[in-house]
Design an enzyme around this catalytic site. Structure first.
Site, PDB file in Angstrom:
ATOM      1  N   ASP A  72       5.263 -13.849  16.485  1.00 52.05           N
ATOM      2  CA  ASP A  72       5.545 -14.708  17.638  1.00 52.05           C
ATOM      3  C   ASP A  72       7.022 -15.035  17.816  1.00 52.05           C
ATOM      4  OD1 ASP A  72       2.831 -14.695  17.860  1.00 52.05           O
ATOM      5  OD2 ASP A  72       2.534 -16.819  17.440  1.00 52.05           O
ATOM      6  N   PRO A  90      20.568  -4.468   9.651  1.00 49.55           N
ATOM      7  CA  PRO A  90      19.668  -3.366   9.287  1.00 49.55           C
ATOM      8  C   PRO A  90      18.779  -3.667   8.075  1.00 49.55           C
ATOM      9  CG  PRO A  90      21.966  -2.806   8.819  1.00 49.55           C
ATOM     10  CD  PRO A  90      21.987  -4.077   9.596  1.00 49.55           C
ATOM     11  N   ARG A 136       0.828  -1.216   0.000  1.00 49.66           N
ATOM     12  CA  ARG A 136       0.000   0.000   0.000  1.00 49.66           C
ATOM     13  C   ARG A 136       0.860   1.264   0.000  1.00 49.66           C
ATOM     14  NH1 ARG A 136      -3.087  -3.166   3.765  1.00 49.66           N
ATOM     15  NH2 ARG A 136      -2.434  -1.870   5.509  1.00 49.66           N
ATOM     16  N   LYS A 164     -23.672   2.219  37.482  1.00 52.40           N
ATOM     17  CA  LYS A 164     -22.286   2.200  37.945  1.00 52.40           C
ATOM     18  C   LYS A 164     -21.671   0.956  37.324  1.00 52.40           C
ATOM     19  CE  LYS A 164     -23.419   4.542  42.249  1.00 52.40           C
ATOM     20  NZ  LYS A 164     -24.123   4.309  43.530  1.00 52.40           N
ATOM     21  N   TYR A 174     -24.528   2.941  29.257  1.00 52.69           N
ATOM     22  CA  TYR A 174     -25.454   2.216  30.133  1.00 52.69           C
ATOM     23  C   TYR A 174     -26.875   2.186  29.604  1.00 52.69           C
ATOM     24  CZ  TYR A 174     -28.852   1.329  33.733  1.00 52.69           C
ATOM     25  OH  TYR A 174     -29.944   0.846  34.395  1.00 52.69           O
ATOM     26  N   SER A 188      -2.395 -16.530   5.113  1.00 53.08           N
ATOM     27  CA  SER A 188      -3.475 -15.717   5.676  1.00 53.08           C
ATOM     28  C   SER A 188      -4.645 -16.545   6.165  1.00 53.08           C
ATOM     29  CB  SER A 188      -4.007 -14.732   4.623  1.00 53.08           C
ATOM     30  OG  SER A 188      -3.391 -13.488   4.784  1.00 53.08           O
ATOM     31  N   ASN A 205      -5.703 -18.798  11.840  1.00 49.29           N
ATOM     32  CA  ASN A 205      -5.187 -19.830  12.738  1.00 49.29           C
ATOM     33  C   ASN A 205      -5.886 -19.845  14.093  1.00 49.29           C
ATOM     34  OD1 ASN A 205      -3.899 -17.469  13.280  1.00 49.29           O
ATOM     35  ND2 ASN A 205      -1.811 -18.254  13.050  1.00 49.29           N
ATOM     36  N   CYS A 206      -6.404 -18.693  14.532  1.00 49.60           N
ATOM     37  CA  CYS A 206      -7.140 -18.697  15.799  1.00 49.60           C
ATOM     38  C   CYS A 206      -8.485 -19.410  15.667  1.00 49.60           C
ATOM     39  CB  CYS A 206      -7.364 -17.275  16.301  1.00 49.60           C
ATOM     40  SG  CYS A 206      -5.824 -16.399  16.607  1.00 49.60           S
ATOM     41  N   TYR A 211      14.162  -7.341   9.007  1.00 50.13           N
ATOM     42  CA  TYR A 211      13.161  -7.026  10.024  1.00 50.13           C
ATOM     43  C   TYR A 211      12.542  -8.331  10.517  1.00 50.13           C
ATOM     44  CZ  TYR A 211      13.452  -2.160   8.501  1.00 50.13           C
ATOM     45  OH  TYR A 211      13.885  -0.897   8.219  1.00 50.13           O
TER      46      TYR A 211
END
Lengths: 555, 555
Positions: free
Chosen positions: A282, A275, A21, A433, A425, A38, A41-42, A278
């Site tokens: 995890d 440098p 992008r 509260k 609320y 992509s 996995n969860c 990257y």
């Protein structure tokens, strides 16, 4: 510019997408070892459980869709085998053909993720002993269940283990869960996990805690799990969910620095010691937001945001990742539990001083159907009241309160400031509260000295110098009370002041801490100063002592 | 010290309870005009609707229970008729006996609340024209419904009116809702109310907007509601929910200062112009947290907290109430909508400059059952990005996102900081990039100039200078598109760059704004600079223009 990304799930794909992008002209190649990029996995445990019906729903993108939308060159079943940092190339193997080739890079992104820990136990390679890391793993497990498996053993009671146990129960299997510590969901404090454990047992999961797997034996193609306490559990399959470790193989081979906790070391810009390289997700070591210590916190949210930040920095932006606060949540059948920031045990480990409160407000107005009490624990600095961590366990509205605490912690708020939050609320959603406001009221009272707390863990050793006074109703007292307590209901307390000792400590308690707080205030102003009220009331007491009294209740 | 509290519900009872906890020795008298104290007034519509089955569940406390727990002298059906500020006394009438007496005070607390506005219309006193303010009102309405009423007209489409309409439908009545502005829930911006209106109509509520009630005619004991557009609606009952005004009768009689908006004027300590008289709740004028302007914001949460602060200050503490940000929420059948901070129209009214974004993320992971898209609008300062307000409408997880926005606004956060919030993620609760994070990404992109937005209200006048380019699929385009738009799907855009004009504006759009954002990024980097992407996509467009395209959808 040519960007080579190793790992095509959360962090890697976020880095690639963000880079595209910002740089339409870059050549971006993504290598993914498994068959899918992509993927969700969860969501894997929930497809095993049949909750997510369509397998395709987990496959959010394909190489083709990513080519079309983002012009990415995504190669699945391609594995990186080595990095030549001098020449800026990566050795790649196309797994299906065995073909090897070299791929060059200007910037390299390491997002290999974490690998499930396979303890070095006899029989751990048995074909019915599984891990759940990707779609292929899921398909294997699901195949065994679809083939008629009746009984499963889950090794490890962390987030994944608990989700797997729930989903195996959803499929009708008998499930044993084995956890080597003394609680499930070890990131939570011990007492906060208690209600979840009771709830799992209520849903038919057999829990084995304080015990580990010792080995796996073949039984005509099935497997028997042996525990370290000489328990033998015959099962059709076993799932290893004993935690994960950062996948640092390539980073180490390439001579990149690792951190104190064994993850890939990165700076605030997610850059490794090279440098041009990257890393995100995890596999990297992060800074803990609360303690400031290096930490391994493998979570999807941070992985996605780190990947995005990698993409930005590669494309010339100057974006920093600050720290991870470890906000996490788990569904356990009808309950929800989670935490954000530091736990009490993490603070103890760090030698940090803290104060803590407990409360049990309802998820929404008690008079509106579907609400239940929740168990909230908040940790904060003794002097400033600055929030350090919060844990919430209950039924409705748990995720919401976790997110409000997470936001308040990130904003550097104090517990007293929680009083003034103006939250939404209406009876179906909250109380006038809100539970978070209530936490603010209690914490502020504590900091101002308007109340003194005693804690369940003070019993019995530290409370033996005084009187334990139960201010609940005689009926509640009869059902269960703290051993040795005497009962003077709050409503009759003003007329029985002569019965309250003034020469020794009075340890007040009720069910959640509200009536005992009223009793505290009235007694103290009547000149009784050796006085404390039980944090979290009998509900927290029973969680700490595993006492057979009430659990969280729905209205 | 003798504390006299006028009003025994939210603010009054909070003040009395807090005062007792801080001063066991004070004499505390609470006068309440109705038959009940501390009742759940926000629950009244739901008992009418049968959702809250037990009437007793609404009666949270009684004079007796408050005597026992807090030693309060609570007198229901007692009304204050006048205040003698010189002598520090109040004239009281015991309503059932007519007995009058004088009650003295050291500190007086005014918590009379607000009164429903009864427009001065012919027939407004008809016995079948009701308001819903207290238990007695509720009993009357419920009696008529239990007696076989079939059709009701609700006058007013604010929070209470919408809740009443829903609950009357729950009881099987035909319901017409009349709202004099051009939208329901007027605190929301117009386009944000649209999905709620469609949803109400889907649930059988007949909506009359831009029209007011003109009068009420008797029809053999039933009532016919006449509207200002010459509509006549025969009904069995009508509910006036046309807003409330602060009950300032006593304050005015006593010569206390009122504020610019007509509420009782109080300082930050909730003290009126008489240092011995405090006020709290719906009758007082507050400072708007975002605009800094005086405002009337009758909400239960602020009322409770103000009452508490009154109690503290009376007892010698120094506690300030800062401001009210107007966080509110409403359940509309299966949907939820609400807002926090300033709306766009409030900012317009104030002449404040702002920027805005829209997004439509799903409440939790789309692949996990039970999720749906939500409609989020966020307003923030153009230069600093400081959050000014947020509105959320949708199905699951709306209340949670409102509370996170409310907390972030209270903490003074910027929209860019929302990117870094670490919120609780597991598929049943959220997405790895939470909707609030997504708002942060979009807002930050906007502030950095990474994208330029166009808005639905720019169509057609302002967009006539360019090409409207739909980057959705041909199938989506065929179902509905913005009049005059041409279709080049995102996936084919890179190969059709020659079709994109460079000499005039290109107005991109897709369904929610994500594909058009990708298109924006790629076109801009290919040298096409006269470019903007539609904020909120076609979903927001259709809300603004009431176009017959898709609404929010569940996965």
């Amino acid at each position: 510019m040519k960007i080579l990304v190793m790992g095509g799930v959360a962090a890697g794909m976020s880095a690639a997408a963000r880079a595209r992008r910002l740089d339409e002209g870059a050549e971006i190649v993504v290598l993914e070892r498994s068959k899918h990029v992509s993927f969700a996995n969860c969501g894997l445990p929930y497809h095993v459980g049949g909750v997510i019906k369509e397998r395709d729903n987990l496959l959010l993108q394909t190489p083709r869709s990513l080519k079309a939308s983002l012009n990415l060159d995504v190669r699945v079943r391609h594995e990186a085998r080595g990095i030549d940092r001098q020449r800026c190339t990566v050795q790649v193997v196309e797994l299906d053909s065995g073909r090897e080739y070299e791929e060059s890079y200007d910037k390299l992104v390491l997002a290999p993720g974490a690998v499930p820990i396979r303890p070095n136990l006899s029989g751990v390679d048995h074909p019915r002993v599984f891990v759940l890391r990707n779609i292929e793993d899921m398909d294997l497990i699901k195949g065994v269940i679809d083939g008629g498996a009746r009984k499963a053993v889950v090794i490890g009671g962390g987030y994944i283990g608990v989700e797997m146990a729930e989903n195996l129960r959803e499929r009708g299997l008998e499930v044993d869960l084995v956890e080597m510590s003394d609680q499930i969901i070890p990131p939570l404090d011990r007492e906060m996990a208690r209600d979840l454990e009771v709830h799992m047992a209520d849903h038919g999961v057999t829990l084995h805690m304080d015990v580990a797997a010792a080995g796996f034996r073949d039984r005509s193609g099935h497997v028997t799990v042996e525990l370290t306490n000489a328990t033998f559990i015959p099962a059709d399959l076993a799932i290893l969910a004993a935690g994960v470790r950062p996948d640092t193989t390539l980073a180490r081979m390439a001579g990149l620095l690792l951190g104190a906790r064994g993850g890939i070391q990165v700076d605030a810009h997610m850059r490794t010691s090279d440098p041009d390289i990257y890393a995100a997700g995890d596999a990297v070591e992060v800074v803990d937001f609360v303690t400031g210590q290096p930490a391994l916190i493998p979570l999807a949210g941070p992985a996605n945001r780190q990947g995005r930040i990698v993409g930005e920095n590669i494309c010339g932006r100057d974006t920093a990742y600050s720290a991870t606060q470890g906000t996490a949540i788990v569904k356990v059948f009808d309950m929800t539990g989670g935490g954000t920031g530091a736990s009490e045990k993490a603070l103890e480990r760090d030698g940090r001083s803290y104060r803590k409160i407990y409360l049990h407000p309802s998820g929404h107005a008690g008079y509106y159907p579907g609400s239940a009490q929740m168990h909230i624990k908040v940790l904060f600095e003794p002097e400033t009241g600055k929030l350090l961590g919060a844990q919430v366990v209950g039924y409705d509205g748990v995720d919401k309160r976790l997110d409000v605490f997470a936001t308040a912690i990130r904003a550097g708020m104090t517990i007293s400031q929680l009083q003034h939050l103006e939250l939404a609320y209406a009876p179906p959603y909250a109380s006038a509260k809100d539970p978070v406001n209530m936490a603010g009221f209690i914490g502020d009272n504590l900091l101002r000295g308007d109340l003194v707390l005693w804690y369940a863990e003070d019993f019995p050793a530290k409370t033996s110098d005084g009187l334990i006074l139960d201010v609940r109703s005689p009926h509640e007292f009869e059902l269960w009370h703290i051993p040795g307590a005497v009962n003077i209901p709050l409503g009759t307390l003003r007329s029985q002041l002569d019965k309250i000792p003034r020469d020794r400590m009075v340890y007040l308690y009720c069910k959640v801490g509200f009536r005992s707080y009223l009793a505290y205030r009235l007694l103290r102003q009547r000149g009784i100063t050796k006085l404390a009220t039980l944090a979290g009331g009998s509900l927290t007491f029973c969680s700490v002592h595993a006492a057979p009294c009430q659990r969280l209740t729905a209205y």
